[in-house]
Scaffold this motif. Structure first.
Motif, PDB file in Angstrom:
ATOM      1  N   THR A   1       0.839  -1.198   0.000  1.00  0.00           N
ATOM      2  CA  THR A   1       0.000   0.000   0.000  1.00  0.00           C
ATOM      3  C   THR A   1       0.874   1.249   0.000  1.00  0.00           C
TER       4      THR A   1
ATOM      5  N   ARG B   1       1.763   5.230   0.462  1.00  0.00           N
ATOM      6  CA  ARG B   1       1.431   6.297   1.406  1.00  0.00           C
ATOM      7  C   ARG B   1       1.683   7.644   0.746  1.00  0.00           C
TER       8      ARG B   1
ATOM      9  N   TYR C   1     -12.755   6.062   6.125  1.00  0.00           N
ATOM     10  CA  TYR C   1     -11.547   5.969   6.944  1.00  0.00           C
ATOM     11  C   TYR C   1     -11.963   5.773   8.396  1.00  0.00           C
TER      12      TYR C   1
ATOM     13  N   THR D   1      -6.765   5.865   9.579  1.00  0.00           N
ATOM     14  CA  THR D   1      -6.280   4.701   8.849  1.00  0.00           C
ATOM     15  C   THR D   1      -7.230   4.356   7.715  1.00  0.00           C
TER      16      THR D   1
ATOM     17  N   ASP E   1      -7.166   1.255   6.576  1.00  0.00           N
ATOM     18  CA  ASP E   1      -7.226  -0.197   6.684  1.00  0.00           C
ATOM     19  C   ASP E   1      -8.613  -0.684   6.259  1.00  0.00           C
TER      20      ASP E   1
ATOM     21  N   LYS F   1     -10.157  -3.374   6.918  1.00  0.00           N
ATOM     22  CA  LYS F   1     -10.866  -4.092   7.984  1.00  0.00           C
ATOM     23  C   LYS F   1     -10.175  -3.747   9.305  1.00  0.00           C
ATOM     24  N   PRO F   2     -10.399  -2.527   9.805  1.00  0.00           N
ATOM     25  CA  PRO F   2      -9.655  -2.061  10.978  1.00  0.00           C
ATOM     26  C   PRO F   2      -9.960  -2.822  12.251  1.00  0.00           C
TER      27      PRO F   2
ATOM     28  N   ASP G   1      -4.895  -3.561  -1.103  1.00  0.00           N
ATOM     29  CA  ASP G   1      -4.473  -4.755  -0.384  1.00  0.00           C
ATOM     30  C   ASP G   1      -5.502  -5.138   0.679  1.00  0.00           C
ATOM     31  N   GLY G   2      -5.767  -6.440   0.789  1.00  0.00           N
ATOM     32  CA  GLY G   2      -6.665  -6.941   1.815  1.00  0.00           C
ATOM     33  C   GLY G   2      -8.126  -6.957   1.429  1.00  0.00           C
TER      34      GLY G   2
ATOM     35  N   ARG H   1     -12.304  -7.926   3.430  1.00  0.00           N
ATOM     36  CA  ARG H   1     -13.424  -6.981   3.474  1.00  0.00           C
ATOM     37  C   ARG H   1     -14.581  -7.450   2.610  1.00  0.00           C
TER      38      ARG H   1
ATOM     39  N   ASN I   1     -11.097  -0.901  -1.982  1.00  0.00           N
ATOM     40  CA  ASN I   1     -10.797  -0.701  -0.573  1.00  0.00           C
ATOM     41  C   ASN I   1     -10.538   0.764  -0.264  1.00  0.00           C
TER      42      ASN I   1
ATOM     43  N   ASN J   1      -7.960   1.734   1.140  1.00  0.00           N
ATOM     44  CA  ASN J   1      -6.527   1.947   0.920  1.00  0.00           C
ATOM     45  C   ASN J   1      -6.127   1.843  -0.546  1.00  0.00           C
TER      46      ASN J   1
END
Length: 338
Positions: free
Chosen positions: A15, A17, A112, A214, A216, A218-219, A267-268, A272, A316, A318
């Motif tokens: 990911t 930034r 977020y 974040t 993320d 799936k935080p 990613d991820g 989710r 996602n 992200n």
């Protein structure tokens, strides 16, 4: 004196930034020059050949410093003037320029989650959980939402900067929020630029509140909604009479390119997009009118008018908006036989 904050997307994997550094000009400038940086510290170069180049692509007002100061969004280039391998903007820009008649508009719904230290804002301490989902979405009251001061500050800063933020709302999980950027009349490349700038402002405003945001997907594990970045997409043809049939052709093409899209959707996604919490499973592809459990939702208004836009609900939080937009462009062009 003019202060410019140069902002760029790093080479982080899986990911990326957003990064920035400050440049001070003694006098006002009519255009911002390229500027080098240490790519070995951002995952974009080796230490023995570390120079990379920031090439400005969009300039807006700096609402943090105020006055005539600027935020300068840049793309990353190699020292020989070629695009850096981490530069995902250049591919989307080429598609947009080569197909300007497509009239691709885009709007992003960026979710977020605010964190205070290591826990989501609004979650109790001592590893306890708040009451189950239900009252938090678009909620009002200290028992239902957390972080509104930061959210309002971020929204006002975006508006002062000239970012086309069209709304904000509390989301389904405590501490989770969403802002919307772009939409009608905004080229999807332009909207993608504004997503990165709005993200930078979100992180920067968070510093003043000692809170972190974040992306993320799936935080919090378990029976809690994940975080996405839904994208609303349309073209000249989908907005014209008979546009719904054009949308269906695009969606059929997208159904044949599930992997290509998901590889660009952050990613991820598999943790989710489970088929629960208002998602369709990542290995399936469905669309439906007003259906938030589908991969793609066709708004009720689009169905009623017979034309308009559609919403891809899979990206996602992200995800890189440039990569998401590029895949939508590719599927659209393929549906047209290009």
């Amino acid at each position: 004196m003019l202060i410019a904050e140069y902002i760029w997307v790093d080479g982080g994997s899986p990911t990326s930034r957003v990064r920035s550094k400050t440049r001070v000009f003694k006098d006002a400038v009519s255009s911002f020059p390229d500027w080098s940086f240490d790519g070995s510290s951002t995952g974009q170069a080796e230490g023995d050949s570390s120079d990379c180049v920031l090439s400005p692509v969009r300039v807006i007002c700096d609402p943090i410093r105020g006055g005539s100061h600027k935020l300068v969004l840049c793309q990353v280039m190699n020292v020989d003037g070629t695009p850096h391998s981490s530069n995902t903007r250049v591919g989307l820009e080429a598609l947009i320029r080569g197909n300007s008649d497509l009239g691709a508009w885009g709007g992003f719904e960026q979710e977020y989650t605010l964190f205070e230290g290591s826990k989501p804002l609004g979650f109790p301490s001592e590893r306890r959980f708040p009451p189950a989902q239900g009252p938090y979405y678009c909620g009002v009251g200290a028992d239902e939402v957390s972080g509104r001061d930061l959210v309002e500050e971020h929204m006002m800063n975006c508006l002062d900067a000239g970012i086309p933020i069209t709304g904000v709302n509390a989301e389904v999980m405590p501490g989770q929020w969403e802002f919307q950027v772009g939409g009608p009349d905004y080229c999807i490349l332009e909207s993608s630029d504004y997503v990165w700038l709005a993200r930078w402002l979100l992180y920067r405003v968070g510093e003043d509140f000692d809170l972190s945001a974040t992306l993320d997907p799936k935080p919090v594990p378990g029976d809690w909604n994940g975080a996405g970045m839904h994208v609303n997409f349309s073209t000249v043809q989908t907005r014209a009479e008979g546009g719904l049939e054009v949308i269906e052709r695009i969606l059929k093409e997208m159904s044949c390119r599930i992997k290509e899209h998901l590889d660009s959707y952050g990613d991820g996604y598999e943790i989710r997009l489970t088929g629960k919490h208002e998602t369709c499973r990542y290995d399936e592809f469905m669309w439906g009118v007003s259906d938030r459990t589908a991969s793609v939702r066709i708004p009720l208004q689009t169905q009623s008018d017979g034309c308009g836009y559609f919403e891809d609900r899979r990206p996602n939080a992200n995800a890189d908006p440039y990569m998401v937009s590029e895949q939508l462009m590719i599927s659209t062009l393929k549906s047209l036989g290009k």
